[in-house]
Design a protein around this motif. Structure first.
Motif, PDB file in Angstrom:
ATOM      1  N   SER A  11      -2.359 -71.995 -73.839  1.00 26.48           N
ATOM      2  CA  SER A  11      -2.801 -70.610 -73.675  1.00 26.48           C
ATOM      3  C   SER A  11      -4.147 -70.358 -74.366  1.00 26.48           C
ATOM      4  CB  SER A  11      -1.748 -69.646 -74.233  1.00 26.48           C
ATOM      5  OG  SER A  11      -1.624 -69.837 -75.628  1.00 26.48           O
ATOM      6  N   LEU A  12      -4.556 -71.272 -75.258  1.00 29.38           N
ATOM      7  CA  LEU A  12      -5.822 -71.087 -75.982  1.00 29.38           C
ATOM      8  C   LEU A  12      -7.031 -71.370 -75.099  1.00 29.38           C
ATOM      9  CD1 LEU A  12      -4.929 -72.780 -79.388  1.00 29.38           C
ATOM     10  CD2 LEU A  12      -5.104 -70.336 -78.917  1.00 29.38           C
ATOM     11  N   GLY A  13      -6.929 -72.339 -74.215  1.00 25.90           N
ATOM     12  CA  GLY A  13      -8.097 -72.651 -73.384  1.00 25.90           C
ATOM     13  C   GLY A  13      -7.821 -73.654 -72.289  1.00 25.90           C
ATOM     14  N   GLY A  14      -6.604 -73.683 -71.809  1.00 23.12           N
ATOM     15  CA  GLY A  14      -6.296 -74.588 -70.701  1.00 23.12           C
ATOM     16  C   GLY A  14      -6.263 -76.044 -71.160  1.00 23.12           C
ATOM     17  N   GLY A  15      -6.069 -76.947 -70.234  1.00 24.77           N
ATOM     18  CA  GLY A  15      -5.965 -78.356 -70.562  1.00 24.77           C
ATOM     19  C   GLY A  15      -6.674 -79.208 -69.541  1.00 24.77           C
ATOM     20  N   ALA A  48       0.152 -54.133 -63.471  1.00 31.30           N
ATOM     21  CA  ALA A  48       0.917 -55.358 -63.204  1.00 31.30           C
ATOM     22  C   ALA A  48       2.402 -55.032 -63.111  1.00 31.30           C
ATOM     23  CB  ALA A  48       0.684 -56.368 -64.325  1.00 31.30           C
ATOM     24  N   LEU A  49       3.108 -55.835 -62.311  1.00 28.30           N
ATOM     25  CA  LEU A  49       4.566 -55.693 -62.229  1.00 28.30           C
ATOM     26  C   LEU A  49       5.165 -56.069 -63.572  1.00 28.30           C
ATOM     27  CD1 LEU A  49       5.081 -57.479 -58.800  1.00 28.30           C
ATOM     28  CD2 LEU A  49       5.124 -55.016 -59.228  1.00 28.30           C
ATOM     29  N   GLU A  50       6.277 -55.429 -63.921  1.00 23.87           N
ATOM     30  CA  GLU A  50       6.822 -55.613 -65.264  1.00 23.87           C
ATOM     31  C   GLU A  50       7.125 -57.065 -65.596  1.00 23.87           C
ATOM     32  OE1 GLU A  50       9.853 -52.678 -66.131  1.00 23.87           O
ATOM     33  OE2 GLU A  50      10.648 -54.041 -67.639  1.00 23.87           O
ATOM     34  N   LYS A  51       7.728 -57.791 -64.634  1.00 21.45           N
ATOM     35  CA  LYS A  51       8.138 -59.166 -64.955  1.00 21.45           C
ATOM     36  C   LYS A  51       6.955 -60.125 -64.989  1.00 21.45           C
ATOM     37  CE  LYS A  51       9.646 -60.079 -60.220  1.00 21.45           C
ATOM     38  NZ  LYS A  51      10.716 -60.592 -59.368  1.00 21.45           N
ATOM     39  N   ARG A  52       5.803 -59.701 -64.454  1.00 17.29           N
ATOM     40  CA  ARG A  52       4.627 -60.584 -64.489  1.00 17.29           C
ATOM     41  C   ARG A  52       3.527 -60.011 -65.370  1.00 17.29           C
ATOM     42  NH1 ARG A  52       4.039 -61.616 -58.017  1.00 17.29           N
ATOM     43  NH2 ARG A  52       6.269 -61.728 -57.654  1.00 17.29           N
ATOM     44  N   CYS A  53       3.927 -59.107 -66.268  1.00 18.74           N
ATOM     45  CA  CYS A  53       2.923 -58.405 -67.065  1.00 18.74           C
ATOM     46  C   CYS A  53       2.565 -59.235 -68.296  1.00 18.74           C
ATOM     47  CB  CYS A  53       3.531 -57.061 -67.460  1.00 18.74           C
ATOM     48  SG  CYS A  53       2.407 -55.998 -68.328  1.00 18.74           S
ATOM     49  N   ASP A  54       1.305 -59.262 -68.648  1.00 14.69           N
ATOM     50  CA  ASP A  54       0.863 -59.910 -69.891  1.00 14.69           C
ATOM     51  C   ASP A  54       0.161 -58.851 -70.724  1.00 14.69           C
ATOM     52  OD1 ASP A  54      -0.267 -61.425 -71.917  1.00 14.69           O
ATOM     53  OD2 ASP A  54      -0.800 -63.072 -70.595  1.00 14.69           O
ATOM     54  N   VAL A  55       0.661 -58.638 -71.935  1.00 12.69           N
ATOM     55  CA  VAL A  55       0.111 -57.543 -72.745  1.00 12.69           C
ATOM     56  C   VAL A  55      -1.273 -57.873 -73.302  1.00 12.69           C
ATOM     57  CG1 VAL A  55       2.374 -56.658 -73.381  1.00 12.69           C
ATOM     58  CG2 VAL A  55       1.260 -58.325 -74.857  1.00 12.69           C
ATOM     59  N   THR A  56      -1.692 -59.147 -73.235  1.00 14.09           N
ATOM     60  CA  THR A  56      -2.981 -59.521 -73.835  1.00 14.09           C
ATOM     61  C   THR A  56      -4.102 -59.610 -72.812  1.00 14.09           C
ATOM     62  OG1 THR A  56      -2.455 -61.845 -73.573  1.00 14.09           O
ATOM     63  CG2 THR A  56      -1.871 -60.816 -75.680  1.00 14.09           C
ATOM     64  N   LYS A  57      -3.773 -59.813 -71.556  1.00 16.39           N
ATOM     65  CA  LYS A  57      -4.845 -60.005 -70.557  1.00 16.39           C
ATOM     66  C   LYS A  57      -4.330 -59.700 -69.163  1.00 16.39           C
ATOM     67  CE  LYS A  57      -3.705 -64.841 -70.187  1.00 16.39           C
ATOM     68  NZ  LYS A  57      -4.059 -66.215 -70.215  1.00 16.39           N
ATOM     69  N   ALA A  58      -5.257 -59.666 -68.214  1.00 15.67           N
ATOM     70  CA  ALA A  58      -4.890 -59.430 -66.812  1.00 15.67           C
ATOM     71  C   ALA A  58      -4.257 -60.681 -66.217  1.00 15.67           C
ATOM     72  CB  ALA A  58      -6.128 -59.044 -66.008  1.00 15.67           C
ATOM     73  N   VAL A  59      -3.350 -60.466 -65.285  1.00 15.53           N
ATOM     74  CA  VAL A  59      -2.692 -61.571 -64.591  1.00 15.53           C
ATOM     75  C   VAL A  59      -3.389 -61.742 -63.242  1.00 15.53           C
ATOM     76  CG1 VAL A  59      -0.555 -62.177 -63.430  1.00 15.53           C
ATOM     77  CG2 VAL A  59      -0.481 -61.274 -65.732  1.00 15.53           C
ATOM     78  N   ILE A  60      -3.682 -62.971 -62.895  1.00 13.43           N
ATOM     79  CA  ILE A  60      -4.356 -63.221 -61.615  1.00 13.43           C
ATOM     80  C   ILE A  60      -3.342 -63.796 -60.643  1.00 13.43           C
ATOM     81  CG2 ILE A  60      -6.099 -64.639 -60.461  1.00 13.43           C
ATOM     82  CD1 ILE A  60      -7.807 -64.329 -62.928  1.00 13.43           C
ATOM     83  N   GLN A 119     -13.238 -61.640 -67.002  1.00 11.53           N
ATOM     84  CA  GLN A 119     -12.918 -61.194 -68.361  1.00 11.53           C
ATOM     85  C   GLN A 119     -11.520 -60.583 -68.378  1.00 11.53           C
ATOM     86  OE1 GLN A 119     -15.812 -58.565 -70.055  1.00 11.53           O
ATOM     87  NE2 GLN A 119     -17.422 -60.094 -70.056  1.00 11.53           N
ATOM     88  N   THR A 120     -10.515 -61.439 -68.311  1.00 12.18           N
ATOM     89  CA  THR A 120      -9.140 -60.933 -68.227  1.00 12.18           C
ATOM     90  C   THR A 120      -8.693 -60.288 -69.531  1.00 12.18           C
ATOM     91  OG1 THR A 120      -8.452 -63.200 -68.758  1.00 12.18           O
ATOM     92  CG2 THR A 120      -8.350 -62.548 -66.452  1.00 12.18           C
ATOM     93  N   ALA A 121      -9.289 -60.700 -70.644  1.00 10.66           N
ATOM     94  CA  ALA A 121      -8.881 -60.133 -71.945  1.00 10.66           C
ATOM     95  C   ALA A 121      -9.219 -58.649 -72.043  1.00 10.66           C
ATOM     96  CB  ALA A 121      -9.547 -60.899 -73.085  1.00 10.66           C
ATOM     97  N   SER A 122     -10.195 -58.200 -71.255  1.00  7.36           N
ATOM     98  CA  SER A 122     -10.577 -56.787 -71.315  1.00  7.36           C
ATOM     99  C   SER A 122      -9.733 -55.928 -70.367  1.00  7.36           C
ATOM    100  CB  SER A 122     -12.064 -56.629 -70.948  1.00  7.36           C
ATOM    101  OG  SER A 122     -12.277 -57.029 -69.612  1.00  7.36           O
ATOM    102  N   LEU A 123      -8.756 -56.560 -69.695  1.00  2.00           N
ATOM    103  CA  LEU A 123      -7.909 -55.824 -68.746  1.00  2.00           C
ATOM    104  C   LEU A 123      -6.435 -56.114 -69.027  1.00  2.00           C
ATOM    105  CD1 LEU A 123      -9.933 -56.888 -65.554  1.00  2.00           C
ATOM    106  CD2 LEU A 123     -10.017 -54.633 -66.629  1.00  2.00           C
TER     107      LEU A 123
END
Lengths: 253, 310
Positions: free
Chosen positions: B247-251, A55-67, A115-119
């Motif tokens: 962020s927990l599960g949308g709305g 992911a690009l740095e400014k759109r990066c999420d450390v917990t999950k994948a960004v769509i 499963q964005t949490a796994s990425l």
């Protein structure tokens, strides 16, 4: 690899509710990780998915994948002819909002099933090209994105299918065309989880004639349509898997 | 940190002979809670929901207070500022003359634009492309809700058939974002439209001229949409969710009109809802819509000095 299926699906309720002819071609683009060209009647959409990638740095999420979703129409010339700058600006404004709606809905639907949490720190890029829009574009775009994800092998928690409906003269019409939507008194869009009886991922309605009872009727009808589409998706993927195995055997020979 | 002792809100002061020690202990406890909340937000909320509380101290179905102030922008034909908890939105409405539209050339037009301020989500890096897309999505939602409730009669905006009509431009600016933005933006646009008076215009021989001595044109709004965003977490419904709860599960945003008729149930991704949960959300939103309507009418009816923002 091209596989094409044509089906007529008749889902009859108290009133006739029929989906238009559905066809799908999977894996057309070799550069994309997953791709599906999906059609309902005359509405056709090509969706490709690439990723997971960094992911690009400014759109990066450390917990999950960004769509990320990019939506393009093949016909970007304005329909307003002549030199009316005001009318051209109005069309551009309407088109921008419509594209934003498709982009937001596809992004949220895919975010619910992938499963964005796994990425973590990754991104998935969906590119949707609207080849032709003859109504029910939202549901066609979501279904195309789902098939592209299934083709890519990106892990998903579940599979979803979307359907749209509207009412004209108090008659419920499933999978309406553009002309039907313009005449409609109310319209609805639903995306359901296929394997479960109850699981609404996305919902949206419009039109001045919406009521509570009509909303629940839309929900039930589109749920049945989503179940039918889900069975189709399964068949598409099974046929594609069989065709890929045949190709591999041919290469060995 | 002991499990089950997560407390939302400030800890109570204990009376002892030395006042400094409990104060320091409370501060330390608060800091630890903040760290725990930031690192393990999901677990923190799970502990609280079991006690019937949320991370900001509210009960599960307790909404945030809504504040409506009209006439905050002197340059606009109508304006309103709406706050819902920490979410704050300002809307300005301006009428512009343009060619009449519609199939018979007898309609005006309404356009909604929504912009997310760069400081709206301070502390979080704001991707401007993403912000623009989110703004457009909110604008599309507001426009659809106004059309669904037929809030503005576009034929009323026409001054002369096939010649000239009013185009209403509503610009929404999100000053501070803390969840339920769709509700806040929708209420801001509605309040601004209720506050709007277009200048009197005379059309003579295809020329338009202002008539400042004549009475202006009110938009004649009879009904308008009212929204409530809810969320679901660990099987419990939460009313008026904050940004962190989203962020927990949308709305899910339920929209009723001012006559208590269901207009829309908008859900975009997140945790799938059962039909039973959707019905509960719809029932709860119906009762909440009445109190929001009172707040909007109070804000529109109150006499506010033009130009005062805070």
């Amino acid at each position: 690899l091209k596989l094409q299926f044509l089906y007529f699906i008749d889902t009859t309720q108290a009133m006739t509710a029929i989906l238009r002819e559905v066809s799908c071609q999977i894996g057309e683009l070799s550069r994309a990780d997953g791709c599906a060209r999906y059609r309902h009647g005359e509405t056709e959409v090509l969706c490709s998915v690439s990723g997971p990638m960094v992911a690009l740095e400014k759109r990066c999420d450390v917990t999950k994948a960004v769509i990320e979703v990019v939506v393009k129409g093949t016909d970007e010339t304005t329909r307003a002819g002549g030199g009316s700058r005001v009318l051209m600006d109005h069309e551009k404004y309407d088109d921008t909002l419509a594209v934003s709606e498709v982009s937001a809905v596809v992004q949220s639907c895919m975010g619910a099933v992938v499963q964005t949490a796994s990425l973590p720190r990754q991104r998935l890029l969906f590119t949707i090209i609207v080849i032709n829009n003859e109504g029910s574009l939202l549901s066609v775009a979501v279904n195309a994105a789902m098939l592209a994800v299934l083709d890519s092998g990106i892990p998903c928690t579940s599979t979803l299918a979307a359907a749209q409906a509207c009412t004209i003269d108090s008659k419920l019409i499933l999978d309406p065309t553009l002309a039907e939507l313009e005449k409609s008194e109310s319209a609805a869009f639903f995306a359901h989880i296929i394997a479960s009886d109850d699981g609404v991922v996305a919902s949206s309605t419009s039109g001045p004639a919406m009521t509570s009872d009509l909303y629940w009727l839309y929900l039930k009808t589109t749920r049945n349509a989503s179940t039918t589409l889900g069975n189709l998706f399964r068949k598409f993927m099974q046929e594609q898997k069989g065709a890929r195995q045949d190709d591999t055997l041919d290469e060995d020979v | 940190m002991k499990r089950g002792r997560a407390v939302a809100g400030p800890a109570k002061k204990q009376k002892t002979s030395s006042g400094d020690k409990p104060e320091k202990e409370n501060t330390k406890l608060r800091e630890e809670l903040e760290i725990y909340e930031n690192l393990f937000f999901n677990k923190y909320c799970t502990d609280l929901v079991d006690q019937g509380l949320r991370h900001d101290g509210r009960k599960l179905l307790e909404p945030r207070p809504v504040g409506v102030t009209c006439g905050v922008l002197s340059t606009a034909h109508g304006s309103a500022m709406v706050s819902q908890g920490a979410s704050k939105v300002i809307c300005g409405v301006k009428g512009m003359l343009a060619p009449a539209q519609g199939s018979n050339g007898d309609e005006g037009r309404i356009e909604i634009r929504c912009m997310l301020s760069e400081v709206a989500e301070a502390g979080v890096s704001l991707d401007m492309l993403n912000a623009q897309q989110r703004g457009n999505a909110i604008a599309q939602f507001v426009k659809k809700m106004l059309e669904a409730t037929q809030t503005i009669d576009c034929k009323l905006l026409c001054l002369k058939e096939n010649t000239v009509a009013w185009n209403i431009h509503a610009d929404v600016y999100i000053l501070n974002s803390d969840g339920s933005l769709k509700d806040t933006c929708l209420h801001a646009v509605v309040a601004a439209l209720l506050n709007t008076t277009l200048p009197a215009v005379e059309v003579k021989d295809d020329e338009t001229c202002l008539r400042p001595d004549s009475k202006g044109l009110a938009l004649g709004i009879k009904k308008y949409p009212i929204a409530l965003t809810m969320g679901s977490f660990k099987g419990s419904l939460l009313t008026d969710i904050t940004q962190r709860e989203e962020s927990l599960g949308g709305g899910i945003t339920v929209v009723y009109d001012s006559t208590s008729k269901l207009v829309n149930i908008q859900k975009e991704g997140g945790t799938p809802f059962t039909e039973e949960a959707l019905r509960k959300c719809a029932d709860h939103a119906k009762s909440r819509a009445k109190s929001i309507k009172q707040e909007i009418e109070k804000g529109v009816g109150s006499k506010e000095k033009k130009g005062s923002l805070f």
